[in-house]
Scaffold this motif. Structure first.
Motif, PDB file in Angstrom:
ATOM      1  N   LYS A 117       0.815  -1.426  -0.570  1.00  0.00           N
ATOM      2  CA  LYS A 117       0.221  -0.289   0.123  1.00  0.00           C
ATOM      3  C   LYS A 117       0.892   1.412  -0.034  1.00  0.00           C
ATOM      4  O   LYS A 117       2.282   0.902   0.654  1.00  0.00           O
ATOM      5  CB  LYS A 117      -0.947  -0.271   1.342  1.00  0.00           C
ATOM      6  CG  LYS A 117      -2.176  -1.011   1.206  1.00  0.00           C
ATOM      7  CD  LYS A 117      -3.108  -0.766   1.754  1.00  0.00           C
ATOM      8  CE  LYS A 117      -5.299  -1.543   1.112  1.00  0.00           C
ATOM      9  NZ  LYS A 117      -5.413  -1.344   2.003  1.00  0.00           N
TER      10      LYS A 117
ATOM     11  N   GLY B 226       1.182   5.299   0.986  1.00  0.00           N
ATOM     12  CA  GLY B 226       0.336   6.091   1.713  1.00  0.00           C
ATOM     13  C   GLY B 226       0.162   7.681   0.557  1.00  0.00           C
ATOM     14  O   GLY B 226       0.456   7.599   0.033  1.00  0.00           O
TER      15      GLY B 226
ATOM     16  N   LYS C 189       5.239   3.662   1.629  1.00  0.00           N
ATOM     17  CA  LYS C 189       4.712   2.228   0.594  1.00  0.00           C
ATOM     18  C   LYS C 189       4.852   1.513   1.650  1.00  0.00           C
ATOM     19  O   LYS C 189       6.523   1.801   2.008  1.00  0.00           O
ATOM     20  CB  LYS C 189       5.874   2.566  -0.382  1.00  0.00           C
ATOM     21  CG  LYS C 189       5.263   1.293  -1.257  1.00  0.00           C
ATOM     22  CD  LYS C 189       5.851   1.002  -2.646  1.00  0.00           C
ATOM     23  CE  LYS C 189       5.821  -0.002  -3.669  1.00  0.00           C
ATOM     24  NZ  LYS C 189       5.656   0.069  -4.530  1.00  0.00           N
TER      25      LYS C 189
ATOM     26  N   GLU D  32       8.923  -0.282   4.657  1.00  0.00           N
ATOM     27  CA  GLU D  32       8.375   0.564   4.456  1.00  0.00           C
ATOM     28  C   GLU D  32       9.744   1.822   4.442  1.00  0.00           C
ATOM     29  O   GLU D  32      10.614   1.987   4.790  1.00  0.00           O
ATOM     30  CB  GLU D  32       8.094   1.039   6.030  1.00  0.00           C
ATOM     31  CG  GLU D  32       7.668   2.415   6.584  1.00  0.00           C
ATOM     32  CD  GLU D  32       7.045   2.991   7.717  1.00  0.00           C
ATOM     33  OE1 GLU D  32       6.085   3.598   8.109  1.00  0.00           O
ATOM     34  OE2 GLU D  32       7.357   2.557   8.430  1.00  0.00           O
TER      35      GLU D  32
ATOM     36  N   GLU E 187      -1.192   2.430   6.383  1.00  0.00           N
ATOM     37  CA  GLU E 187      -1.799   3.115   5.534  1.00  0.00           C
ATOM     38  C   GLU E 187      -2.711   4.107   6.195  1.00  0.00           C
ATOM     39  O   GLU E 187      -2.668   5.535   5.679  1.00  0.00           O
ATOM     40  CB  GLU E 187      -2.140   2.022   4.412  1.00  0.00           C
ATOM     41  CG  GLU E 187      -2.839   2.829   3.090  1.00  0.00           C
ATOM     42  CD  GLU E 187      -4.174   2.618   2.750  1.00  0.00           C
ATOM     43  OE1 GLU E 187      -4.570   3.580   1.714  1.00  0.00           O
ATOM     44  OE2 GLU E 187      -4.414   2.100   3.465  1.00  0.00           O
TER      45      GLU E 187
ATOM     46  N   HIS F 224      -2.680   8.493   6.105  1.00  0.00           N
ATOM     47  CA  HIS F 224      -3.798   9.090   5.293  1.00  0.00           C
ATOM     48  C   HIS F 224      -4.519   9.798   6.458  1.00  0.00           C
ATOM     49  O   HIS F 224      -4.959  10.981   6.405  1.00  0.00           O
ATOM     50  CB  HIS F 224      -5.460   8.207   4.793  1.00  0.00           C
ATOM     51  CG  HIS F 224      -4.698   7.725   3.472  1.00  0.00           C
ATOM     52  ND1 HIS F 224      -4.769   8.745   2.637  1.00  0.00           N
ATOM     53  CD2 HIS F 224      -3.965   6.808   3.160  1.00  0.00           C
ATOM     54  CE1 HIS F 224      -4.329   7.124   1.107  1.00  0.00           C
ATOM     55  NE2 HIS F 224      -4.208   6.262   1.782  1.00  0.00           N
TER      56      HIS F 224
END
Length: 162
Positions: free
Chosen positions: A79, A81, A91, A106, A133, A137
């Motif tokens: 995922k 960010g 990421k 990460e 993630e 957000h």
């Protein structure tokens, strides 16, 4: 800037889906016979079956499915960010180690060395990625609203209304 922003790809994909939507499958049950009828939205049901389906339930019955599949192959799960620039975007990627355990790498941007989490199960690694993630957000939206609030206050002061 030769890198293409992944957001551009996502927006292009969404636009193509909206331009050429796939037919939607609706599952309905009749009240009389309780047999399942599959109807593609936008198409008329077959005429030969109309006599058997005198009354159709007003509410479509659709088999519930979880938003996230129950078992995900965690190796490679990733995922990204939020953020305006690829160079500072977070990421998270799950990798399976030689010991059978899973590790989350990460990174910030594409050229940074990864920070690697402790060994965990595949489910824990997926939850770890999802939680980080979501938190990124949440923080990004908080920061963005704070910046927007400050800019509107600055505009207010600039106009001499303060």
């Amino acid at each position: 800037m030769s890198e293409i922003d992944p957001t551009d790809h996502a927006l292009a994909t969404i636009a193509s889906i909206l331009e050429n939507p796939e037919p939607v499958l609706v599952v309905r049950e009749t009240e009389i016979i309780r047999e399942t009828e599959y109807v593609v939205v936008g198409e008329q049901p077959a005429e030969e079956h109309e006599e058997h389906h005198a009354v159709i339930d007003e509410h479509p019955v659709v088999e519930e499915q979880p938003l996230v599949p129950e078992h995900i192959d965690a190796d490679g799960y990733s995922k990204v960010g939020p953020g305006p620039m690829v160079a500072i975007r977070l990421k998270w990627t799950v990798h399976r180690g030689d010991d059978g355990q899973y590790y989350v790498h990460e990174t910030i941007g594409e050229q940074s060395a990864p920070v690697i989490s402790a060994p965990m199960t595949s489910e824990a690694a997926v939850r770890f990625v999802d939680a980080h993630e979501e938190e990124s957000h949440r923080r990004f939206e908080l920061l963005r609203s704070e910046i927007a609030g400050r800019s509107s206050l600055a505009d207010y002061e600039r106009k001499g209304e303060a």
